[in-house]
Each structure stands twice: as structure tokens, then as C-alpha cells.
Design an enzyme around this catalytic site. Structure first.
Site: not given
Length: 593
Positions: A2, A27, A74, A100-101, A470, A474, A477, A493, A588
């Protein structure tokens, strides 16, 4: 995860907090809230709702205030709704708090101390406010807060207001970041240095388990026994333009285009006339280790996979790459003479902090590679290297990723026999990136024509496989297209069963040794109805290839081949009309486990 901003001073707190929260929306952004001391009514008012900070901006536009605290959330505890949004109040309404946490023992605290209290929200944060209120019936405010802090297990960055005292903001932190900034107008306290731009001349990064009592012209720091801590504030130097979009429509596109400059900046930071400017003690410890472990998460882990190849090729030392969240609680057998490299864009990644705590207890030597040299991981590791990427606002990392790879390349080179002309090779790569980015219309055309599906796949071998991971991250997301990155040789396979008619399969081919193999794998998908797209180099191109990049040193190809994949993700999201810089459910800086 947050974003937190508090202000006390002679300027308008409302403007500073709102502007700061807007900078910190990366955030967290599922809800937002603010409390302000209204100088007209002499009361603290709380405004909060689901959605972005812009909703607060509208509802508080006419308020003049000299003190307040704000939060962009968040969600970790409780649904995304106005009730669970911060700030939260104590049972009497006296204490107002943003957090935050994650408080791991909040249920136990409820049962032990707050059985007769009525709770409004589903959050762990509200428990903190109730505890402070409960203790303040028998002790003063500062002791009430510290008594509460000593009971909390978990992670927290807290700002607290006592509505009986409109002249003080209290703060405390354990694990998530909290930074104090000062100028002649007042004091700003925030979870990210970005929010201090324009409002601080000096700053101090709080250590864990620090309690703060802040007024407009004074800041006092204490430990949890209320012993005062003497601290030095550092000069604040920050280019505010680096946190603005400029000519670009989105931060992500701006940051993609900044990548050649980032490579040159990291060269300037570490390469002087072909000699490497890295702590010799760090290099000695790496040389003396028998095995290197790279710990990271998400995009940084993909950079670590590339780094493994670079290090093993250049210095012939074995490297293992581990997901931080797995390593923390499922630790493998470790070489007793190991050296650990932790990679984190923010330097605050909770999983890595857990790993670092464990490693320090066992006296392993550690290096953090990060974009934020003032971060917790940078300060608590034995060594730290800054990647000089500058502020990265878009949630989907781009320039930090290429900077991490470049940093690993420079570090490996410093330990190698120096057979490579590092300045030439990195400069050539930066120029190739810049040349490619001069025009991206062909990428957008590809996206419009082919990337309009529910599923897509990237394939590659060796370093191209790492890039595929990667690239897939991208695309998924920010566009929400289900995308996977596969080792090309593994398709047969089992995973080739996922290929359906008109499924885009994007092959990354940057090495001669695997060129024909990957093309053969791509043909296997075409025979099942896939639409093939090829990203390759000038020296490897074939008729019909879609994206041709200039040749660069073989170990630096991942820095170049990721560029078209970043743009594919950007334009796919753009065409679908999504919020590119702030994709759903993501934040983030992942400061909770």
C-alpha cells in the site's frame, strides 16, 4: 504493497497528501482514503472509497488543512469496499490510523485484549487502532502506541493521529518502508521517496522498530522502550521530471523507451576507462565462494535466470536460481561456501527479506542488486549494487529488468579474464535498442492482426527460454491474455496439446546453435493451427520472420530481444482498453508475503 503519505506543517496538507498518493498508486489502487484536520470546522474528517485517488481529489477539493494522513490500498485482509479502506478508527473514534503490511497475530490480539470491542471492518489494521485506544485509558498516548507495537507480530508501516491533538503525527515501522522528509514548511512521512519530491530538502529512511513523534517543526525518533534515537537527515536530491510521463501516453511506454539510456547510465556508474568500479571486497568474496545462489521473484527472477548463464559462461562458477518465496520456507541443501545475490527492483520484497534474515543468521555473505539503494534489502545486505534505472512507475517492470541483467553482466565481467570489450559491447547493445525503438508501428500492426486471442505462447531455448518467461509475464499481467513461456524443446512432451487454431506462438531465436531447433519446434505448432511470429537477429533471419533485431554480443541478447515483447504486451493492453500502468490485482512493491 500500500501507499502511505502523511503531512504536518504550514502548507495545505490536502494537496501534498493527494499528490503523494497519486504518485504511489502503483503500490496499490483498489481503494483510497484520507483524514484531514479541517481548519474551518476544527475537526478531523475521513474520506474513503473504492477506486482511485482521483475520487478523493474530488471529494476534498475545498478543504484547507495543515495535518492529515492518506492511504492507497492493495487489499490483504477483507474485501475491496469502502468499509475496509483506510484510514481506520478506534472504537471511541479517537485514534485514526493507516497501515501498510500484515499483522499475523491480529486474531489472537482480538481474543486476548478486545473481546468486548465492536469492529466495523474485516481488516487487521482496525485491531491496532482499538488496542491503542484501549491502552490509552491507563497510560499516555506515546506509551499506549508503543505498548501496542510491542504486541504486534508481522509487518507494518503505520501513521497514527490522535484527534485530541491536531499538532502531531505518530509513526512506526517494521519491515515495510517508511521515510521522513523535511523542509522549512513541514514534515512529510511516506512509504516511498517519490512522494517527497517537491516537499522535502532532507530525508531519513526509518530503521525497523522505530517509533516517531512528528510535529511541524520537530521530528523525534525512539526505540520501543521510548529511548530517544539520534539520527542524521540526508540531503534530498531527486529529479521530479523522472517521475512524469512527458510526451508518452503511459509510464510503461516511457520506461520502455528509457532503456537505452538506462544501459548507458549503468555503464557510467560502474565502468571507468574499461576498469570496473565495484567494491573489491565484494569481488573477493565472490571469487572465494564455491557456488553462487540467486534469489528473486517475478521479473527479477527471470533476470536471475539470464544472470546464471552469464556468470557461468564468464567465470565458470556454478549458479543456482531460486524463487525467493520457495527458498524462504523450503530451503534446499546449501553449499557451505556459498555466496548469495538477491535481486529486487524495490529492495523491499517481503519474500527476499525473509530469506535475508535466514541467511544472515547463518553468516552467509549477501549482495542485493536493486533500483533503490536506500531500501531495506540494500541496507541489510553485506553488499549492495544500484542499477540506476530511475523511478519505475508502471507496475509491469521493463527498464529495471534490463538494468538487472546489465548489472549481472558487469559483475561477471569484473570476475572474468576480461576477454570482452565491455564498453564496446554494452554501447553497441544500447544503440541497437535505440535503433529498434525509433519506430514501433510494425509491432502494433502485429498485435492488431494476431494478438486478439484468449491464449498466446512464447517459446525459446537457452537464454531465449528465459526471455520467453519474462515476455509471457509481461503480456499476461497487463493484457490478461493467458500467456505461457515454454522451453521450445518441451512442447512435444505435453504442452503442444494446448495449441488451438489461430493461437499465436512467438518464437525468440537469438543464437545460431539453437536456431534450426527452435524453428522446427515452431513448425510443429503451425501444423496444429498456430500463428507463428518470429523475433530474431539480423544474422539469423529467414524469409517471413516478423521482427529482426541487430546483432549484439551473445550474452547480451536478452536485453535486446525483450524489447519487442514489452511492446507487444503494451499494445495488446492498449488495444483492449485496459489500464496499462496499473493492471488489476497487482502492486509494484510486494512488501507482504
Amino acid at each position: 504493497m500500500c501507499g502511505i503519505v502523511g503531512y504536518i506543517g504550514s502548507s495545505n496538507a490536502r494537496n501534498i497528501i493527494i499528490e503523494g498518493l497519486e504518485k504511489l498508486e502503483y503500490r496499490g489502487y483498489d481503494s483510497a482514503g484520507i483524514t484531514l484536520y479541517n481548519l474551518s470546522s476544527n475537526l478531523f474528517n475521513i474520506y474513503k472509497d473504492i477506486g482511485r485517488v482521483s475520487t478523493l481529489s474530488k471529494t476534498t477539493h475545498n478543504i484547507l488543512s495543515n495535518i492529515g494522513i492518506g492511504h492507497t490500498r492493495w487489499a490483504t485482509h477483507g474485501k475491496v469496499n469502502a468499509v475496509n479502506a483506510h484510514p481506520h478508527q478506534s472504537s471511541s473514534g479517537r485514534y485514526i490510523i493507516v497501515h501498510n503490511g500484515v499483522i499475523e497475530n491480529f486474531k489472537q490480539l482480538k481474543n486476548q485484549y478486545l473481546k468486548n470491542h465492536t469492529f466495523i471492518s474485516e481488516t487487521d489494521t482496525e485491531v491496532i487502532a482499538h488496542l491503542i485506544d484501549s491502552f490509552s485509558t491507563i497510560m499516555d498516548v506515546e506509551k499506549s502506541i508503543v505498548s501496542t507495537l510491542n504486541l504486534l507480530q508481522g509487518s507494518y508501516a503505520l501513521l497514527i493521529i490522535d484527534n485530541k491533538d491536531p499538532n502531531t503525527i505518530y509513526a512506526a515501522k517494521n519491515k515495510p518502508p517508511l521515510i521522513i522528509g523535511k523542509d522549512e514548511e513541514g514534515v512529510t512521512i511516506t512509504s516511498d521517496i517519490l512522494a517527497l519530491a517537491g516537499y522535502a530538502k532532507t530525508y531519513h529512511v526509518l530503521a525497523d522498530k522505530t517509533f516517531v513523534v512528528s510535529q511541524k517543526d520537530s521530528v523525534k525518533l525512539y526505540d520501543y522502550d521510548l529511548n530517544e534515537i539520534q539520527v542524521q537527515f540526508e540531503e534530498f536530491n531527486f529529479d521530479i521530471k523522472s517521475s512524469e510521463k512527458g510526451i508518452f501516453e503511459h509510464f510503461m511506454l516511457k520506461e520502455i523507451h528509457e532503456q537505452p539510456t538506462v544501459i548507458r547510465r549503468i555503464m557510467k556508474g560502474y565502468i571507468h576507462d574499461s576498469s570496473i568500479n565495484i567494491n573489491q571486497s565484494l569481488l573477493n568474496d565472490l571469487k572465494q565462494s564455491s557456488r553462487i545462489y540467486i534469489l528473486a521473484a517475478g521479473t527479477s527472477m527471470h533476470a536471475g535466470i539470464v544472470g546464471k548463464k552469464i556468470i557461468e559462461d564468464l567465470i565458470k562458477k556454478p549458479v543456482e536460481v531460486h524463487i525467493a518465496s520457495e527458498f524462504a520456507y523450503n530451503t534446499p541443501l546449501i553449499d557451505p561456501n556459498a555466496f548469495f545475490i538477491l535481486i529486487s527492483q524495490s529492495g523491499e520484497t517481503a519474500d527476499l527479506r525473509t530469506c535475508l534474515t535466514k541467511l544472515k543468521k547463518q553468516d552467509y555473505k549477501t549482495l542485493t542488486i536493486t533500483n533503490v539503494i536506500t531500501s531495506t534489502l540494500a541496507r541489510e545486505s553485506l553488499y549492495a549494487l544500484e542499477i540506476f534505472a530511475g523511478p519505475e512507475i508502471a507496475v509491469a517492470s521493463t527498464k529495471a529488468y534490463v538494468a538487472q541483467i546489465a548489472m549481472l553482466f558487469i559483475l561477471a565481467y569484473a570476475l572474468s579474464d576480461k576477454a570482452i570489450d565491455i564498453q564496446y559491447e554494452l554501447s553497441k547493445t544500447a544503440q541497437a535498442m535505440e535503433n529498434f525503438l525509433l519506430s514501433d508501428s510494425h509491432i502494433r500492426d502485429l498485435v492488431v492482426k494476431y494478438i486478439n486471442t484468449k491464449h498466446a505462447f512464447y517459446i525459446g531455448r537457452g537464454m531465449d527460454y528465459a526471455t520467453s518467461l519474462e515476455a509471457a509475464l509481461k503480456l499476461k499481467e497487463i493484457s490478461y491474455i493467458h500467456t505461457e513461456g515454454f522451453a521450445a524443446g518441451e512442447l512435444k512432451h505435453g504442452t503442444i496439446a494446448l495449441i488451438e487454431d489461430k493461437t499465436p506462438v512467438i518464437a525468440i531465436i537469438s543464437h545460431e546453435s539453437i536456431n534450426l531447433n527452435t524453428r522446427s519446434n515452431l513448425e510443429e505448432t503451425v501444423s496444429r493451427g498456430a500463428i507463428p511470429i518470429v523475433i530474431t537477429l539480423e544474422s539469423l533471419k529467414s524469409d517471413g520472420d516478423d521482427i529482426i533485431l541487430e546483432d549484439v554480443h551473445p550474452l547480451l541478447t536478452p536485453i535486446l530481444t525483450i524489447l519487442p515483447a514489452q511492446l507487444i504486451a503494451y499494445y495488446a493492453s492498449y488495444e483492449l482498453g485496459y489500464d496499462i500502468d496499473k493492471p488489476r490485482n497487482l502492486a509494484k512493491s510486494v512488501t507482504v508475503e
